[in-house]
Design a protein around this motif. Structure first.
Motif, PDB file in Angstrom:
ATOM      1  N   ARG A 266       0.823  -1.200   0.000  1.00 60.82           N
ATOM      2  CA  ARG A 266       0.000   0.000   0.000  1.00 60.82           C
ATOM      3  C   ARG A 266       0.863   1.259   0.000  1.00 60.82           C
ATOM      4  O   ARG A 266       0.511   2.273  -0.611  1.00 60.82           O
ATOM      5  CB  ARG A 266      -0.945   0.004   1.208  1.00 60.82           C
ATOM      6  CG  ARG A 266      -1.980  -1.109   1.231  1.00 60.82           C
ATOM      7  CD  ARG A 266      -2.779  -1.250  -0.060  1.00 60.82           C
ATOM      8  NE  ARG A 266      -3.612  -0.130  -0.388  1.00 60.82           N
ATOM      9  CZ  ARG A 266      -4.913  -0.029  -0.139  1.00 60.82           C
ATOM     10  NH1 ARG A 266      -5.541  -1.024   0.475  1.00 60.82           N
ATOM     11  NH2 ARG A 266      -5.598   1.016  -0.526  1.00 60.82           N
ATOM     12  N   GLU A 267       2.011   1.203   0.664  1.00 59.56           N
ATOM     13  CA  GLU A 267       2.941   2.339   0.626  1.00 59.56           C
ATOM     14  C   GLU A 267       3.441   2.585  -0.796  1.00 59.56           C
ATOM     15  O   GLU A 267       3.508   3.730  -1.257  1.00 59.56           O
ATOM     16  CB  GLU A 267       4.127   2.085   1.556  1.00 59.56           C
ATOM     17  CG  GLU A 267       3.803   2.180   3.037  1.00 59.56           C
ATOM     18  CD  GLU A 267       5.017   1.904   3.895  1.00 59.56           C
ATOM     19  OE1 GLU A 267       6.139   1.811   3.331  1.00 59.56           O
ATOM     20  OE2 GLU A 267       4.864   1.765   5.122  1.00 59.56           O
ATOM     21  N   GLU A 269       1.924   1.672  -3.549  1.00 60.20           N
ATOM     22  CA  GLU A 269       0.778   2.159  -4.318  1.00 60.20           C
ATOM     23  C   GLU A 269       0.636   3.673  -4.169  1.00 60.20           C
ATOM     24  O   GLU A 269       0.481   4.405  -5.165  1.00 60.20           O
ATOM     25  CB  GLU A 269      -0.493   1.472  -3.832  1.00 60.20           C
ATOM     26  CG  GLU A 269      -1.762   1.996  -4.485  1.00 60.20           C
ATOM     27  CD  GLU A 269      -2.997   1.733  -3.651  1.00 60.20           C
ATOM     28  OE1 GLU A 269      -4.073   2.228  -4.055  1.00 60.20           O
ATOM     29  OE2 GLU A 269      -2.917   1.059  -2.603  1.00 60.20           O
ATOM     30  N   GLN A 270       0.699   4.162  -2.940  1.00 62.96           N
ATOM     31  CA  GLN A 270       0.552   5.595  -2.696  1.00 62.96           C
ATOM     32  C   GLN A 270       1.684   6.388  -3.342  1.00 62.96           C
ATOM     33  O   GLN A 270       1.464   7.474  -3.899  1.00 62.96           O
ATOM     34  CB  GLN A 270       0.499   5.858  -1.191  1.00 62.96           C
ATOM     35  CG  GLN A 270      -0.755   5.299  -0.526  1.00 62.96           C
ATOM     36  CD  GLN A 270      -0.670   5.284   0.981  1.00 62.96           C
ATOM     37  OE1 GLN A 270       0.259   5.844   1.563  1.00 62.96           O
ATOM     38  NE2 GLN A 270      -1.624   4.625   1.633  1.00 62.96           N
ATOM     39  N   ARG A 273       1.085   6.562  -7.156  1.00 65.19           N
ATOM     40  CA  ARG A 273       0.031   7.524  -7.480  1.00 65.19           C
ATOM     41  C   ARG A 273       0.556   8.956  -7.335  1.00 65.19           C
ATOM     42  O   ARG A 273       0.229   9.836  -8.142  1.00 65.19           O
ATOM     43  CB  ARG A 273      -1.176   7.302  -6.576  1.00 65.19           C
ATOM     44  CG  ARG A 273      -1.919   5.988  -6.824  1.00 65.19           C
ATOM     45  CD  ARG A 273      -3.210   5.927  -6.007  1.00 65.19           C
ATOM     46  NE  ARG A 273      -3.826   4.612  -6.014  1.00 65.19           N
ATOM     47  CZ  ARG A 273      -4.610   4.161  -6.985  1.00 65.19           C
ATOM     48  NH1 ARG A 273      -4.889   4.932  -8.033  1.00 65.19           N
ATOM     49  NH2 ARG A 273      -5.148   2.947  -6.902  1.00 65.19           N
ATOM     50  N   ARG A 274       1.369   9.177  -6.309  1.00 68.86           N
ATOM     51  CA  ARG A 274       1.889  10.527  -6.061  1.00 68.86           C
ATOM     52  C   ARG A 274       2.752  11.027  -7.208  1.00 68.86           C
ATOM     53  O   ARG A 274       2.735  12.223  -7.537  1.00 68.86           O
ATOM     54  CB  ARG A 274       2.692  10.538  -4.752  1.00 68.86           C
ATOM     55  CG  ARG A 274       3.300  11.905  -4.395  1.00 68.86           C
ATOM     56  CD  ARG A 274       4.081  11.816  -3.106  1.00 68.86           C
ATOM     57  NE  ARG A 274       5.158  10.844  -3.171  1.00 68.86           N
ATOM     58  CZ  ARG A 274       6.328  11.066  -3.757  1.00 68.86           C
ATOM     59  NH1 ARG A 274       6.565  12.230  -4.354  1.00 68.86           N
ATOM     60  NH2 ARG A 274       7.257  10.141  -3.750  1.00 68.86           N
TER      61      ARG A 274
END
Length: 335
Positions: A266-267, A269-270, A273-274
């Motif tokens: 999840r890290e 993924e973020q 996206r950033r």
């Protein structure tokens, strides 16, 4: 439009996998009992293509659950290079749909001559590989007519899960849930998934743990069926350089189960996206939801079923025939 064989065979997987697991249970239980009494020095897997992705799942399960070191051995080490590998007391596991690729067959024969104990998981029990092994476990899902393998890969992964489970615990029954979870993952692919997979943007398929085996298979199918540049990558390896690819148009398909790898995934993924990467997540409760299970490996197999159906639909969006990808044959003959 007539349904492709790829779609029909993928949809048959829950039933075929259930049959495969039921037929293999006695053989797997007997073999696992022997291995608990006399563990091998290590395990080596022998496979290519989709079967090698199943072998990647087997490696993960044997190392993390059984506690035995497992190596993916390139067949060419024994065939082309004739490497003097010490295989005495090793368990040499060959995985193949056809059982007819010369390098897979010959490396199994050489390994047995070098003192390895040999096991073959093969769909074609009349094949040379099936006849070469000390222990044969048929994949037993019937003929696969689509060149792009689906039901054979899912069944092989399910058998790998069964094998590792029974080796760990003779009373294990978690593997019995796999057909049901596959059935839950067999619905029509969401339009968002199909449109994402139908894009020509180069794509990273990112996961970790059990999901990494599925990521490799998804990347292969995107290349085979959609001619889309795709690479499977561990989320840990992504941070060792490949993030530089984000300076160009890039998409990422992230396979995120509920295992210990989830927070790190999840890290990543973020972070993707950033920095502007087009990201789609697949897994329980994510962008493309798949069935949840207490076992992350079963969740990963369910993700693969959902993605097979999505890739088949995306392939037809391109006007391609998913049953006959260009330049590909059902039996690949490498040395």
């Amino acid at each position: 439009m007539t349904a492709s064989w790829m779609r029909r065979e993928a949809l048959s997987a829950p039933q075929m996998v259930g049959r495969s697991l039921a037929h293999a249970q006695h053989s797997m239980s007997s073999l696992a009992a022997r291995l608990r009494d006399r563990p091998p020095a290590f395990v080596a897997t022998n496979a290519r293509g989709s079967s090698d992705h199943a072998a990647t799942l087997l490696k993960h399960l044997l190392e993390t659950r059984v506690g035995i070191a497992t190596v993916s051995l390139p067949p060419s080490s024994l065939t082309l290079h004739q490497a003097p590998l010490l295989l005495t007391q090793a368990l040499f596991i060959s995985l193949s749909q056809s059982g007819r690729s010369p390098d897979i067959v010959n490396s199994a024969i050489i390994a047995r001559a070098r003192g390895a104990h040999t096991l073959a998981l093969v769909n074609d029990i009349a094949s040379p590989l099936a006849g070469s092994a000390e222990v044969l476990v048929p994949i037993d899902v019937g003929e696969e007519r689509s060149v792009a393998a689906t039901k054979t890969c899912l069944a092989t992964m399910a058998l790998c899960h069964q094998f590792a489970s029974l080796w760990t615990d003779p009373d294990a029954e978690g593997w019995k849930r796999i057909p049901q979870v596959l059935a839950q993952a067999s619905g029509a692919p969401p339009s968002g998934l199909v449109s994402f997979l139908a894009s020509p943007t180069p794509t990273l398929i990112i996961s970790r743990g059990a999901g990494l085996a599925v990521a490799g298979e998804v990347a292969l199918k995107l290349k085979e069926c959609c001619a889309r540049p795709a690479e499977a990558l561990s989320s840990a390896e992504l941070r060792h350089g490949p993030l530089a690819l984000a300076s160009r148009p890039l998409a990422a398909l992230m396979l995120i189960g509920r295992g210990v790898e989830q927070p790190g995934l999840r890290e990543v993924e973020q972070e993707l996206r950033r920095i502007g990467v087009d990201v789609l997540t697949i897994g329980p409760g994510l962008d493309v939801p798949t069935p949840a299970d207490e076992d992350p490996a079963i969740e990963a197999i369910a993700m693969l079923q959902a993605l097979y159906l999505g890739i088949e639909a995306a392939s037809r969006t391109f006007g391609r025939d998913p049953d006959s990808p260009p330049y590909l044959r059902k039996v690949t003959k490498t040395q």
